[in-house]
Each structure stands twice: as structure tokens, then as C-alpha cells.
Design a protein around this motif. Structure first.
Motif, PDB file in Angstrom:
ATOM      1  N   LYS A  92     103.081 -71.039 -56.865  1.00  0.00           N
ATOM      2  CA  LYS A  92     104.790 -70.030 -57.318  1.00  0.00           C
ATOM      3  C   LYS A  92     103.719 -69.255 -58.430  1.00  0.00           C
ATOM      4  N   ASP A  96     103.515 -65.242 -57.701  1.00  0.00           N
ATOM      5  CA  ASP A  96     104.458 -64.001 -58.198  1.00  0.00           C
ATOM      6  C   ASP A  96     103.198 -62.841 -58.838  1.00  0.00           C
ATOM      7  N   ALA A 210     107.085 -69.550 -52.061  1.00  0.00           N
ATOM      8  CA  ALA A 210     106.659 -70.386 -53.248  1.00  0.00           C
ATOM      9  C   ALA A 210     107.502 -71.170 -54.510  1.00  0.00           C
ATOM     10  N   THR A 211     108.655 -69.772 -54.931  1.00  0.00           N
ATOM     11  CA  THR A 211     109.223 -70.255 -55.936  1.00  0.00           C
ATOM     12  C   THR A 211     110.456 -71.432 -55.124  1.00  0.00           C
ATOM     13  N   ALA A 214     108.684 -74.598 -55.178  1.00  0.00           N
ATOM     14  CA  ALA A 214     108.165 -75.072 -56.519  1.00  0.00           C
ATOM     15  C   ALA A 214     109.245 -76.482 -57.209  1.00  0.00           C
TER      16      ALA A 214
END
Length: 415
Positions: A92, A96, A210-211, A214
Motif C-alpha cells: 500500500k 500510494d 492495495a489499500t 491492506a
């Protein structure tokens, strides 16, 4: 550590100091003699030291389970979930950062394309003015009169009329060349800007995915601990105090010591803001090592140490949890580093320090910790690995015991 354009790598430096170009943020949480502040980053681990810490970690795990197969299985399950959460947070953080890089690049290229378009409009306006003059007046009156004046003068006192005509012709030719050159360049830059915008959109999608992954990994870990607390009460009651602490059950002694720290601060009239709330709403994107004071917040019980607002708030809440379990806050040796500090660190640590401008310390997203966390073989390090993901902090893979630059003390923020 990592940066908008480089893979994270370790580094170390002194804490930020006040200078004409750096205004230290106000820190309302200075804790006097109980502050968890230490000086200097540990030296790189030797092979022997690393092997010793790994052996110590294995012995600790055996001690925690104490021959209890059920407890050993539960700790192993939590380890696996911890690894997944840690890896998901690292992914993540990378996604980002890629999004921030792509967004910055898209904005820069779009601004360049706009500037070139403006220059092209100005050149076109010059061409239109010349064309109108040529159509309505047969050319620029001033230019024609200048040439006639030169032709009527005594040759000894006149300029070169042919040269004047050549100059005027060359000026028009340059105008056409400028237009063609600017048009081509603007088209190329506009195309790159469009590609960068597309890349930013892809990066945004990757970051969102990805967030989500996670968050799912962290929740799975939290759910496992909650389930163990609810379903295996007898197991936790019979487990040793260290194992119970890893499973979310703090000892009364640790809680008392932690409360004593808070009480001492209150007695000294030190305000304690909400630990889980940022001290600033400045979440802007700034060049590595050039964050303004408004974009940094103090770390609880670690005077002189700072991180970006969200990272600081998450860390402060994590440190309070650590205090509840160990009776002391998390010890911090290093946090945000200015560009000048990164240069100094690189000069002193060489290979073990990031290239200046490429350190996650310069983004206010990395910390170097101590007080036991700085060793792979301690209960403090194991606690940190298990609890940090819930607060958005992770231990990067390059800094793991089997990573390319083992640094148990280095932690990064993924929020």
C-alpha cells in the motif's frame, strides 16, 4: 528510505535542529525525565549479531509457547497473519507513493504543456498582426519608410538597404520557425501530459486496491486476536504474561506503570491532546527533506522527533498501547530528516544510508526505534510487528532479518 523515485534504503542521522531555514514545531508533550528519547542510530548489524538475534527470537518463541501445542499453533497463526498484514501495508505504501509521484508528474507536464501553448498563442498573434499589416498597408509602414529613407540617403551615410531587407526577412522566417518548433514541442508535451494523467489514474486504481487489501489483512489479524480472546479464555489465563500480552491481554502491573506516566504528565500541567488526532491538517506534498513546520507533528514522549500529521497521530496511539503493555512509551532515536541532515548522514554512513532526497525519513514517514524494538530477538520487537499494522505502521521487507539491509529499528508509515 523510499522516495518518489527510489527503493527504500536505510539511513541514520541526528534529530532535526533549529536553523534559519527550519522552524521546529511546538511540542506540547515533552515528558522530561520519562521521555523515550535516545541519541544516535545503532551501527549496522554484523553477521554474528544478526545470527544471535535470530537465535534469540527462536528461543523467545519457544519460551512463549512453553511446550503448549495449542498456544504455539495460535502464535504461529498470528505470525502468519502479521506477515500478510505487514506485506500488504508495504505494498500500500509503495502504491500510494507511486500515486503521489504520478500525480506530481502529471501536474508538472500539464503545466509545461499549458506554458508552451501560451507561447504558441503569442507567436500566432505576432503572425496575425504581421499578416493584417501586410494586407491593410502593404506591409509595416515603419519598416517600408525606413528602407526608403536608407535608399534616398547618400550611400556614404546610409545603411545597407539590402541588409535591412535581409534582417526583416530573417525575422519573419524566424517567426515561422518558432511557430513550427513550438507547435511540435507543445504537441509532444501535451501527449506526455495525457499519458501521465492516464498513468496517474492507473496508479490511483492500484493504490485503492492495495489499500483495500491492506485493510482486509489488518482486519483478519485483529479478528484472530479478538476470536482468541473470546474463545480461548482458559488458554490465555494459563499462558505466560508475555504470551498473553501478545494476544492482547495486558498485565495489571504494566497498566499501572503506563497510567503512572500519564498521571505524572498531568501533575506537571502538560496538556495531553487526543493522541489519535493529527496536530495539523497540512497534508500537502512537499519535496523530500523540505517539509515545513506546518506539515510535521510531534511524537508523544519523544522530544525533538516529528512525523507528518497522520503518521504522528497513528504512532502516538500505538505508543500509548505500548505503554499500557510495557509501562513505558516507545523509544525513538530518529524521525523526520531535512535534506541537509540526509547529506550529513550519507557522508557518515555511506552504503547504509539512503541517497539524500530519497529517504522516507525526508518524507516524515519513517522512524528509527529503540528500547528493545531495535533487536529482532526481543519481546518488544515481536510486539511491534504484531501491533504496528493496526496503526498503519510496518517493517519494510528490506529491513527484515533476511532482508538486504537488516534494520530491526526501522519502521515506516503506510497511512
Amino acid at each position: 528510505m523510499s522516495s518518489p523515485t527510489a527503493t527504500p534504503s536505510p539511513s541514520g542521522s541526528p534529530s532535526p535542529t533549529t536553523s534559519p531555514t527550519y522552524q521546529e514545531p511546538t511540542n506540547p508533550w515533552k515528558g522530561g525525565s520519562t521521555a523515550a528519547k535516545a541519541a544516535g542510530e545503532p551501527p549496522p548489524l554484523s553477521r554474528a549479531d544478526l545470527d544471535a538475534q535470530i537465535a534469540q527470537a527462536d528461543a523467545l518463541l519457544a519460551e512463549l509457547s512453553a511446550g503448549n501445542a495449542e498456544l504455539a499453533a495460535l502464535l504461529k497463526q498470528l505470525d502468519e497473519l502479521t506477515e500478510k498484514a505487514n506485506a500488504a501495508l508495504e505494498a500500500k505504501a509503495a502504491a500510494d507513493q507511486a500515486l503521489r509521484d504520478a500525480t506530481t508528474l502529471a501536474e508538472t507536464s500539464r503545466a509545461t504543456a499549458d506554458a508552451l501553448a501560451e507561447q504558441l498563442r503569442e507567436k500566432h498573434q505576432q503572425l496575425r498582426d504581421w499578416a493584417f499589416s501586410a494586407y491593410s498597408e502593404g506591409g509595416s509602414t515603419a519598416e517600408i519608410m525606413h528602407i526608403f529613407d536608407a535608399l534616398m540617403k547618400d550611400p556614404a551615410n546610409a545603411g545597407n538597404p539590402v541588409g535591412d531587407l535581409t534582417y526583416l526577412t530573417d525575422e519573419r522566417a524566424r517567426l515561422f520557425q518558432d511557430i513550427r518548433h513550438l507547435a511540435k514541442r507543445q504537441e509532444e508535451v501535451a501527449a506526455r501530459a495525457e499519458a501521465n494523467v492516464d498513468a496517474a489514474e492507473v496508479a490511483a486504481q492500484n493504490a485503492a486496491e492495495a489499500t483495500a487489501e491492506a485493510e482486509q489483512a489488518v482486519k483478519a489479524h485483529e479478528d484472530a486476536v479478538t476470536k482468541a480472546q473470546a474463545d480461548q479464555t482458559d488458554l490465555l489465563q494459563n499462558a505466560g504474561p508475555l504470551a498473553a500480552m501478545l494476544l492482547g491481554v495486558s498485565s495489571p502491573e504494566a497498566r499501572q506503570r503506563g497510567q503512572a506516566i500519564l498521571d505524572a504528565l498531568i501533575e506537571r500541567n502538560i496538556d495531553l491532546p487526543d493522541l489519535d488526532k493529527p496536530c495539523s491538517n497540512d497534508n500537502g506534498i512537499y519535496p523530500n527533506g523540505q517539509l515545513p513546520a506546518s506539515a510535521l507533528c510531534p511524537l508523544w514522549m519523544a522530544p525533538g522527533e516529528y512525523a507528518i500529521p497522520r503518521a504522528a497521530a497513528a504512532f502516538n496511539a500505538l505508543s500509548k498501547k505500548f505503554t499500557e503493555d510495557f509501562g513505558r512509551p516507545i523509544c525513538v532515536t530518529d524521525s523526520y530528516r531535512s535534506f541537509a541532515q540526509q547529506v550529513a548522514v550519507k557522508a557518515s554512513r555511506g552504503f547504509w544510508a539512503a541517497t539524500p532526497g530519497y529517504s522516507n525519513h525526508g518524507l516524515g514517514r519513517a522512524l528509527d526505534l529503540c528500547g528493545g524494538i531495535n533487536s529482532f530477538g526481543t519481546i518488544e520487537h515481536r510486539w511491534m510487528r504484531q501491533n504496528a499494522p493496526a496503526y498503519g505502521w510496518f517493517h519494510p521487507s528490506w529491513a527484515a532479518a533476511d532482508g538486504r539491509k537488516p534494520e530491526p529499528w526501522h519502521w515506516e508509515f503506510a497511512g
